[in-house]
Design a protein around this motif. Sequence first.
Motif, mmCIF file in Angstrom:
data_model
loop_
_atom_site.group_PDB
_atom_site.id
_atom_site.type_symbol
_atom_site.label_atom_id
_atom_site.label_comp_id
_atom_site.label_asym_id
_atom_site.label_seq_id
_atom_site.Cartn_x
_atom_site.Cartn_y
_atom_site.Cartn_z
ATOM 1 N N CYS A 105 -11.382 7.282 15.814
ATOM 2 C CA CYS A 105 -10.641 6.796 14.654
ATOM 3 C C CYS A 105 -11.128 5.404 14.264
ATOM 4 O O CYS A 105 -11.250 4.518 15.123
ATOM 5 N N PHE A 106 -11.381 5.225 12.984
ATOM 6 C CA PHE A 106 -11.898 3.975 12.440
ATOM 7 C C PHE A 106 -10.937 3.435 11.389
ATOM 8 O O PHE A 106 -10.296 4.214 10.661
ATOM 9 N N GLN A 107 -10.868 2.126 11.297
ATOM 10 C CA GLN A 107 -10.145 1.524 10.183
ATOM 11 C C GLN A 107 -10.968 1.717 8.926
ATOM 12 O O GLN A 107 -12.151 1.362 8.870
ATOM 13 N N THR A 108 -10.365 2.315 7.907
ATOM 14 C CA THR A 108 -11.057 2.572 6.652
ATOM 15 C C THR A 108 -11.309 1.263 5.917
ATOM 16 O O THR A 108 -10.430 0.415 5.824
ATOM 17 N N ASP A 109 -12.514 1.115 5.420
ATOM 18 C CA ASP A 109 -12.842 -0.041 4.591
ATOM 19 C C ASP A 109 -12.366 0.249 3.176
ATOM 20 O O ASP A 109 -12.906 1.137 2.505
ATOM 21 N N PRO A 110 -11.364 -0.455 2.675
ATOM 22 C CA PRO A 110 -10.842 -0.154 1.331
ATOM 23 C C PRO A 110 -11.867 -0.359 0.229
ATOM 24 O O PRO A 110 -11.721 0.195 -0.858
ATOM 25 N N ALA A 111 -12.914 -1.142 0.508
ATOM 26 C CA ALA A 111 -13.945 -1.377 -0.506
ATOM 27 C C ALA A 111 -14.939 -0.226 -0.587
ATOM 28 O O ALA A 111 -15.749 -0.178 -1.506
ATOM 29 N N GLY A 112 -14.878 0.705 0.376
ATOM 30 C CA GLY A 112 -15.809 1.832 0.364
ATOM 31 C C GLY A 112 -15.268 2.975 1.189
ATOM 32 O O GLY A 112 -15.820 3.324 2.240
ATOM 33 N N THR A 113 -14.169 3.571 0.732
ATOM 34 C CA THR A 113 -13.500 4.594 1.538
ATOM 35 C C THR A 113 -14.364 5.823 1.770
ATOM 36 O O THR A 113 -14.184 6.533 2.753
ATOM 37 N N ALA A 114 -15.304 6.079 0.861
ATOM 38 C CA ALA A 114 -16.150 7.271 0.992
ATOM 39 C C ALA A 114 -17.512 6.954 1.592
ATOM 40 O O ALA A 114 -18.322 7.868 1.787
ATOM 41 N N ASP A 115 -17.783 5.684 1.880
ATOM 42 C CA ASP A 115 -19.074 5.307 2.461
ATOM 43 C C ASP A 115 -19.080 5.631 3.943
ATOM 44 O O ASP A 115 -18.284 5.068 4.708
ATOM 45 N N VAL A 116 -19.987 6.488 4.350
ATOM 46 C CA VAL A 116 -19.959 7.013 5.711
ATOM 47 C C VAL A 116 -20.232 5.935 6.746
ATOM 48 O O VAL A 116 -19.815 6.068 7.912
ATOM 49 N N ASP A 117 -20.908 4.856 6.393
ATOM 50 C CA ASP A 117 -21.287 3.848 7.380
ATOM 51 C C ASP A 117 -20.389 2.607 7.348
ATOM 52 O O ASP A 117 -20.711 1.594 7.956
ATOM 53 N N ARG A 118 -19.218 2.700 6.685
ATOM 54 C CA ARG A 118 -18.331 1.543 6.587
ATOM 55 C C ARG A 118 -17.060 1.792 7.388
ATOM 56 O O ARG A 118 -16.579 2.913 7.491
ATOM 57 N N GLY A 119 -16.506 0.726 7.926
ATOM 58 C CA GLY A 119 -15.298 0.805 8.731
ATOM 59 C C GLY A 119 -15.510 0.175 10.097
ATOM 60 O O GLY A 119 -16.627 -0.190 10.469
ATOM 61 N N THR A 120 -14.408 0.042 10.871
ATOM 62 C CA THR A 120 -14.481 -0.529 12.214
ATOM 63 C C THR A 120 -13.724 0.369 13.185
ATOM 64 O O THR A 120 -12.687 0.961 12.850
#
Length: 546
Positions: free
Chosen positions: A81-96
Amino acid sequence: MIPKKLYKRSGSALSGLGVYCLLTLAMAFTSCRNEESVEINGASKQVTITMSVPGATAAAGPVTYAMPADEAKVNTVDVLCFQTDPAGTADVDRGTFLYRATVGHTAGDNTFKVILAELAVNQTLVVLANCRTQVETLLGTISAGATKASVISSLLLEQSTAFDASTMTGIPMWGEITNQAVTSGYNPIGGLSVNLTRMLARVNITNGEVLFDLTEAYLYNPRQKGSIIPDNWTGTDVTNPTIVAGAQMAQKTRFGPFTTSATNTIDNKIYTFEADNIAKAGTDPLDATCLVVVGYYNGSLAKSYYRVDLKNYTTNAFYDVKRNYSYNVTITKIDLEGPDTPDKAFEGTATIKATVQAWNDGNGSVTAGNNHLKVSTNVLSFPSSVGNDIIDVFTDHPDGWVIDKIEGPSREAIDWLTATPNNGAFNVTQPLTIDVLEAGPVNRSALIYIQAGNVTLVITVSQKRKVMLTFTKNIDAAGSFIDLSGLYDANTMLLFPNPTDNSGYDWDGWYDLSTGLKVVGHYRRPLIIIPEDEIQNYEARWVLIP
């Protein structure tokens, strides 16, 4: 028994989550039953997730034309589970990275239960199948807060020998469910679903040259490792292969031989990692991933060897080797005996004619008996403007294929979409052009039914609506007002003209009438980006410049 905890490494996984509390969970999953009750205490949610696996057989319906049954099997499931990056919710390589969720799954099932933490941030659920060993290794090296890009680059499968299809029990697969607000009210009706994508590509070979008897083949310049998760994703496909450092092997490395599985065919035996074939072939064709096919030409008792590139033989454009793709090679013409060793054929000039079809096995493909119908994609999405797109259609049914009907989702007639041509011959990859008219203020969709014998495949086409914007003149504004009200494409930029008189005034900005708030302010020719799928009312205001 699955461990009674949410976090595999609770100390490090929680170290960066001071705002979250540790959840106390008690679970009663077993290794043989998915239906057993789950007792949960604490701030968490139990969810059932259904996996769609290319190649899995659907009950009472057409099956996907893809890999053998064992290679569509899901043996293990892990969820990160990753924290979704609100600036790129559909970007597969974004999040923590947040945590590893606890999963209850029975080997072979395409559904599983998962325990998700209720958190104040939205979560992206990364579902990983058939790669438990690699996940365990990864979790020993990361902690909460690790970027998703770093996880992608670290979660690898390595193999420096050929994959043996006769012993393969599951290909690593990936899928994800984005932007989930797992809070106290979280209760997805009917559970969640996820589409899985295999990390490997497959190559099949068919011989159509009557003077040649195919016996075996070699795969040259394969890669020795690959990323389980792609670093780019359109929603249905990767744009480019994910390049892994150290994956390229020494030039002229070969795997094989792979022997024929039936007369003049090599099916479901050659699997390989992704490869940046276009770039490699452009630099040196000897670095490109390719085949050498072997057999007897024109009754000769000596074997001949021929190089076959993974390319469009009409345009000479190479194909990248991409995950979940099937590269279907058909030998069409051989004029001469070939070299007497595979290396000589690999290094020499090709004396063979062939066709290579590159198909995304995650897209539309169905089979019935020995006949197949495939399209390069079964989902198309258009903006609101007039436009067209092209997909490829292929069938090996002797009667070819035909468009049976085009209709709306409620079986209503439509007049805004056309598809040409209406039919195609068998064993020919036929481009099908989809044209759409300009949309109005409502989103719309249509279904195209393509039929080959008793096989039917459905293409879903959607088109976004235009956005209605109304502009009003401020009562105290100076200058000539030009009314730009009307329908606009979303995500386009609108530039409002400067006043044509009373030069003592200039634009103050755009105001949203529903809130009274300034949206954007620019002196001299203000602009606004029209929002996606929203109806808003804007007012242009002027102010007197001191």
